[in-house]
Design a protein around this motif. Structure first.
Motif, PDB file in Angstrom:
ATOM      1  N   GLN A 137     -39.485 -85.305 -80.085  1.00  0.00           N
ATOM      2  CA  GLN A 137     -40.362 -85.633 -78.945  1.00  0.00           C
ATOM      3  C   GLN A 137     -41.406 -86.605 -79.490  1.00  0.00           C
ATOM      4  O   GLN A 137     -42.391 -86.182 -80.111  1.00  0.00           O
ATOM      5  CB  GLN A 137     -40.984 -84.318 -78.481  1.00  0.00           C
ATOM      6  CG  GLN A 137     -42.131 -84.391 -77.538  1.00  0.00           C
ATOM      7  CD  GLN A 137     -41.747 -84.728 -76.115  1.00  0.00           C
ATOM      8  OE1 GLN A 137     -41.646 -85.921 -75.765  1.00  0.00           O
ATOM      9  NE2 GLN A 137     -41.537 -83.723 -75.308  1.00  0.00           N
ATOM     10  N   PRO A 138     -41.199 -87.912 -79.291  1.00  0.00           N
ATOM     11  CA  PRO A 138     -42.029 -88.872 -80.034  1.00  0.00           C
ATOM     12  C   PRO A 138     -43.398 -89.148 -79.429  1.00  0.00           C
ATOM     13  O   PRO A 138     -44.176 -89.910 -80.020  1.00  0.00           O
ATOM     14  CB  PRO A 138     -41.170 -90.144 -80.029  1.00  0.00           C
ATOM     15  CG  PRO A 138     -40.294 -90.030 -78.831  1.00  0.00           C
ATOM     16  CD  PRO A 138     -40.122 -88.565 -78.529  1.00  0.00           C
ATOM     17  N   HIS A 139     -43.689 -88.596 -78.262  1.00  0.00           N
ATOM     18  CA  HIS A 139     -44.980 -88.867 -77.612  1.00  0.00           C
ATOM     19  C   HIS A 139     -45.386 -87.575 -76.919  1.00  0.00           C
ATOM     20  O   HIS A 139     -44.868 -87.237 -75.852  1.00  0.00           O
ATOM     21  CB  HIS A 139     -44.789 -90.015 -76.601  1.00  0.00           C
ATOM     22  CG  HIS A 139     -46.047 -90.429 -75.881  1.00  0.00           C
ATOM     23  ND1 HIS A 139     -46.274 -91.722 -75.459  1.00  0.00           N
ATOM     24  CD2 HIS A 139     -47.146 -89.722 -75.506  1.00  0.00           C
ATOM     25  CE1 HIS A 139     -47.443 -91.790 -74.845  1.00  0.00           C
ATOM     26  NE2 HIS A 139     -47.995 -90.591 -74.861  1.00  0.00           N
ATOM     27  N   TYR A 140     -46.318 -86.843 -77.512  1.00  0.00           N
ATOM     28  CA  TYR A 140     -46.626 -85.488 -77.054  1.00  0.00           C
ATOM     29  C   TYR A 140     -48.100 -85.190 -77.311  1.00  0.00           C
ATOM     30  O   TYR A 140     -48.551 -85.277 -78.453  1.00  0.00           O
ATOM     31  CB  TYR A 140     -45.740 -84.495 -77.821  1.00  0.00           C
ATOM     32  CG  TYR A 140     -45.853 -83.068 -77.329  1.00  0.00           C
ATOM     33  CD1 TYR A 140     -45.194 -82.669 -76.179  1.00  0.00           C
ATOM     34  CD2 TYR A 140     -46.615 -82.129 -78.024  1.00  0.00           C
ATOM     35  CE1 TYR A 140     -45.293 -81.361 -75.721  1.00  0.00           C
ATOM     36  CE2 TYR A 140     -46.720 -80.822 -77.568  1.00  0.00           C
ATOM     37  CZ  TYR A 140     -46.056 -80.444 -76.418  1.00  0.00           C
ATOM     38  OH  TYR A 140     -46.144 -79.156 -75.975  1.00  0.00           O
ATOM     39  N   VAL A 193     -42.674 -83.435 -83.213  1.00  0.00           N
ATOM     40  CA  VAL A 193     -43.407 -84.140 -82.162  1.00  0.00           C
ATOM     41  C   VAL A 193     -44.346 -85.139 -82.837  1.00  0.00           C
ATOM     42  O   VAL A 193     -44.736 -84.948 -83.991  1.00  0.00           O
ATOM     43  CB  VAL A 193     -44.244 -83.183 -81.270  1.00  0.00           C
ATOM     44  CG1 VAL A 193     -43.368 -82.124 -80.621  1.00  0.00           C
ATOM     45  CG2 VAL A 193     -45.376 -82.528 -82.059  1.00  0.00           C
ATOM     46  N   ASP A 198     -44.468 -98.521 -74.505  1.00  0.00           N
ATOM     47  CA  ASP A 198     -44.102 -97.275 -73.835  1.00  0.00           C
ATOM     48  C   ASP A 198     -44.264 -97.373 -72.322  1.00  0.00           C
ATOM     49  O   ASP A 198     -44.879 -98.309 -71.809  1.00  0.00           O
ATOM     50  CB  ASP A 198     -44.971 -96.140 -74.377  1.00  0.00           C
ATOM     51  CG  ASP A 198     -44.238 -94.802 -74.294  1.00  0.00           C
ATOM     52  OD1 ASP A 198     -43.001 -94.807 -74.118  1.00  0.00           O
ATOM     53  OD2 ASP A 198     -44.899 -93.759 -74.429  1.00  0.00           O
ATOM     54  N   GLY A 200     -40.039 -97.425 -74.690  1.00  0.00           N
ATOM     55  CA  GLY A 200     -39.998 -95.983 -74.452  1.00  0.00           C
ATOM     56  C   GLY A 200     -40.060 -95.667 -72.965  1.00  0.00           C
ATOM     57  O   GLY A 200     -40.743 -96.356 -72.212  1.00  0.00           O
ATOM     58  N   THR A 227     -41.231 -92.688 -70.377  1.00  0.00           N
ATOM     59  CA  THR A 227     -41.980 -91.447 -70.264  1.00  0.00           C
ATOM     60  C   THR A 227     -41.589 -90.782 -68.955  1.00  0.00           C
ATOM     61  O   THR A 227     -41.711 -91.386 -67.889  1.00  0.00           O
ATOM     62  CB  THR A 227     -43.495 -91.716 -70.290  1.00  0.00           C
ATOM     63  OG1 THR A 227     -43.771 -92.537 -71.417  1.00  0.00           O
ATOM     64  CG2 THR A 227     -44.271 -90.411 -70.413  1.00  0.00           C
ATOM     65  N   ASN A 285     -39.388 -89.948 -74.094  1.00  0.00           N
ATOM     66  CA  ASN A 285     -40.309 -88.822 -74.269  1.00  0.00           C
ATOM     67  C   ASN A 285     -40.672 -88.262 -72.923  1.00  0.00           C
ATOM     68  O   ASN A 285     -40.594 -88.941 -71.896  1.00  0.00           O
ATOM     69  CB  ASN A 285     -41.558 -89.259 -75.048  1.00  0.00           C
ATOM     70  CG  ASN A 285     -42.231 -90.468 -74.464  1.00  0.00           C
ATOM     71  OD1 ASN A 285     -42.010 -91.604 -74.895  1.00  0.00           O
ATOM     72  ND2 ASN A 285     -43.056 -90.258 -73.464  1.00  0.00           N
ATOM     73  N   SER A 286     -41.044 -87.003 -72.910  1.00  0.00           N
ATOM     74  CA  SER A 286     -41.508 -86.397 -71.668  1.00  0.00           C
ATOM     75  C   SER A 286     -42.966 -86.748 -71.472  1.00  0.00           C
ATOM     76  O   SER A 286     -43.644 -87.173 -72.402  1.00  0.00           O
ATOM     77  CB  SER A 286     -41.383 -84.886 -71.747  1.00  0.00           C
ATOM     78  OG  SER A 286     -42.417 -84.377 -72.567  1.00  0.00           O
ATOM     79  N   LEU A 326     -37.879 -83.896 -70.832  1.00  0.00           N
ATOM     80  CA  LEU A 326     -37.040 -84.483 -71.887  1.00  0.00           C
ATOM     81  C   LEU A 326     -35.689 -83.769 -71.957  1.00  0.00           C
ATOM     82  O   LEU A 326     -34.627 -84.405 -72.017  1.00  0.00           O
ATOM     83  CB  LEU A 326     -37.773 -84.400 -73.231  1.00  0.00           C
ATOM     84  CG  LEU A 326     -37.088 -85.053 -74.422  1.00  0.00           C
ATOM     85  CD1 LEU A 326     -36.827 -86.538 -74.203  1.00  0.00           C
ATOM     86  CD2 LEU A 326     -37.926 -84.878 -75.697  1.00  0.00           C
ATOM     87  N   PRO A 348     -35.615 -91.890 -82.605  1.00  0.00           N
ATOM     88  CA  PRO A 348     -36.969 -91.641 -83.130  1.00  0.00           C
ATOM     89  C   PRO A 348     -37.001 -91.712 -84.660  1.00  0.00           C
ATOM     90  O   PRO A 348     -37.961 -92.244 -85.231  1.00  0.00           O
ATOM     91  CB  PRO A 348     -37.305 -90.238 -82.626  1.00  0.00           C
ATOM     92  CG  PRO A 348     -36.485 -90.080 -81.381  1.00  0.00           C
ATOM     93  CD  PRO A 348     -35.223 -90.862 -81.609  1.00  0.00           C
TER      94      PRO A 348
END
Lengths: 278, 76, 76, 278
Positions: free
Chosen positions: A5-8, A29, A168, A186, A188, A215-216, A228, A253
């Motif tokens: 999860q690259p954006h959290y 993450v 992103d 990315g 989202t 990413n979520s 995600l 990722p």
């Protein structure tokens, strides 16, 4: 399945989220610095925030077997405060030295003002000077097309390595030019109002899976870390294999973030072992 | 109850989102046609129905309202 | 990837549902007008935009696709 | 807020659902007999099912402080098996004698065949003979308009008290004729594909809240008990008072279900107590 999860935004999420992510296969993450819902006034607040995401948050994630990485930035919404921005930027190198900090993010644009563009430029230049990765936020909804164009213009005027920059929140309208210019992009995913898991899979099918991260949404607003996993389900339900899913949701990722040697999780491949004899 | 202005503002973004989802659904069908090289014999019945529903949404509302009319349409 | 037929079948009911939601949203606006007796000066900008989006969904797709075109429309 | 969930398939739901419902203010659920996902073959299975919802399920609900009531019926989908239907109907009076059984439901129509109509008629006649309440299922999606019309035709040919009959799953298309004929109506809320919390509130605003029940979907299929609470939030967000919400989501179920004296939860009113002196 193995998922990154690259954006959290972990500080805005619960322990239960960590637990459920771990149970669904999330192994790492990465937490970009974010807006707090109000404009912070003091550089000191940012320093403590960066300490929180580079020192404390990894210990919280570790309890669930999840690796935690981070990024530092002054949020575009706060870039109107030029003095604050410049003061905070001075402290970035301390954090680049932290063992889990991957670079500068999320910088980017919100309303694409002069001050925001200056801040974006200063962020990117500092990152490039220190050989850091960059994560760039693009505006939402009606501001997205114009803001993304402006981001690309600012970047075009700088001496950057596009492969180390991730733009992103792309959508159908903005993905093309970002990929064409050599950047990573990315998606989202939101439970409602913005990019959906289904539309993300449409774009993967259209543009292929190179230089692409998913990413979520996961912050203090309406968002859901499990968008995600919904996206992975959607991807698989359209007949893509597990390995193809791993390429997008785990290996990509690794490929982008692994350009910073601190991110040491390696791409994987599912192989059939010696067949069971009957 | 809400004023007309409040009605529009409260859920606008969700309905904007739904239209994007429907657009993506139609695009997805076109992409699948292109990918497979399939030449369909006319539009599938379900897509025709959605198109008729879009027409109802664009036309002036009947006395019973658009939701009622869409349900009638989908019940055919 | 899915065949054109599979694309239509897989998510048809969800998009049917979204059209009903949009219909109910427009009906809700009409009901609020009727309830308050308010006479609006033209259609609110957001509802006009949704109507233009509906027109895009009914027209033949452009080369860039309907989703792209809707995003462009909503960005105006 | 105090909430009654008048249509809830508890045997298909988890203990967590009970717990979360209790925490959100649900004080009672009523469980109609349902289809199990396949056509059952043996009358014995039905007898045990009715024992489960009239004897065991109340003990599960009680652990969360929730009252549990039930209804008995052969599902419309299984009415094609005439022999089975007749055999099971013979056992209804045993269950009418149970302390938590409120009547016959959900009977109704699925594809509106001759056998289904005969079964519906037999169910309603048996209920009326034993002075029981009736809960009638109407078909979903494309079958709803025709099926509901047929239900009204069958009922019109019988000697019934309309006030003791609740026609469920109404939508914009079918609510008018059901109310006009003097029946109670129910909305069943789904997370997707069928009636939504918002559309239910639209109909409450249009038709008023008399003779009207709201329940969530809650079974083994895509469904969510909390669509009921979402509906309450939507109702309140449009400026309706807490007391108005209580009328719809607590007191109306008391009024309908309370026609069977076994359902002894009374309508409530929130009064301001002696003001706090400052």
């Amino acid at each position: 399945m193995q998922i990154i999860q690259p954006h959290y935004h972990a500080i805005a999420r619960t322990a239960q989220d960590y637990e459920r992510m771990a149970m669904s296969g999330v192994v790492a993450v990465a937490e970009p610095a974010f807006w707090a819902g109000f404009d912070r006034r003091y550089p000191e607040t940012f320093i403590d925030y960066f300490r929180q995401i580079s020192e404390f948050e990894p210990t919280r994630a570790a309890q669930y077997g999840i690796r935690h990485f981070c990024w530092v930035a002054v949020n575009p919404k706060e870039a109107e405060n030029v003095e604050l921005t410049n003061e905070v930027l001075k402290h970035f190198p301390e954090f680049f030295a932290k063992p889990t900090c991957l670079g500068v993010g999320e910088t980017g644009l919100h309303k694409a003002t002069k001050n925001e563009c200056d801040s974006l430029q200063a962020h990117v230049e500092l990152a490039m000077k220190h050989n850091q990765l960059v994560l760039i936020h693009t505006p939402h909804l009606a501001d997205k097309a114009h803001g993304t164009k402006k981001v690309l213009e600012v970047l075009a005027g700088l001496n950057v390595d596009p492969q180390r920059i991730w733009i992103d929140h792309v959508e159908e309208q903005t993905i093309g030019p970002c990929l064409d210019a050599g950047y990573w992009v990315g998606f989202t995913l939101y439970p409602i109002t913005k990019c959906s898991p289904r539309r993300a899979v449409d774009m993967i099918e259209k543009y292929g899976s190179e230089r692409l991260l998913v990413n979520s949404s996961a912050d203090w607003g309406p968002s859901d870390p499990f968008t995600l996993q919904q996206c992975i389900m959607e991807f698989r339900s359209r007949g893509h294999t597990v390995q193809e899913a791993i390429e997008v949701f785990h290996n990509n990722p690794c490929r982008f973030l692994g350009q910073n040697p601190k991110f040491d999780i390696q791409p994987i491949r599912i192989e059939v072992d010696a067949p069971v004899s009957v | 109850m809400l004023s007309p202005h409040q009605v529009v503002e409260k859920d606008y973004l969700e309905h904007r989102y739904m239209l994007l989802e429907i657009a993506a659904y139609l695009d997805r069908y076109d992409a699948a046609l292109q990918r497979t090289g399939e030449v369909p014999v006319g539009t599938p019945a379900k897509l025709k129905l959605l198109d008729q529903a879009l027409a109802v949404l664009r036309a002036p509302a009947s006395e019973k309202g658009r939701t009622y009319d869409l349900l009638e349409l989908f019940a055919k």
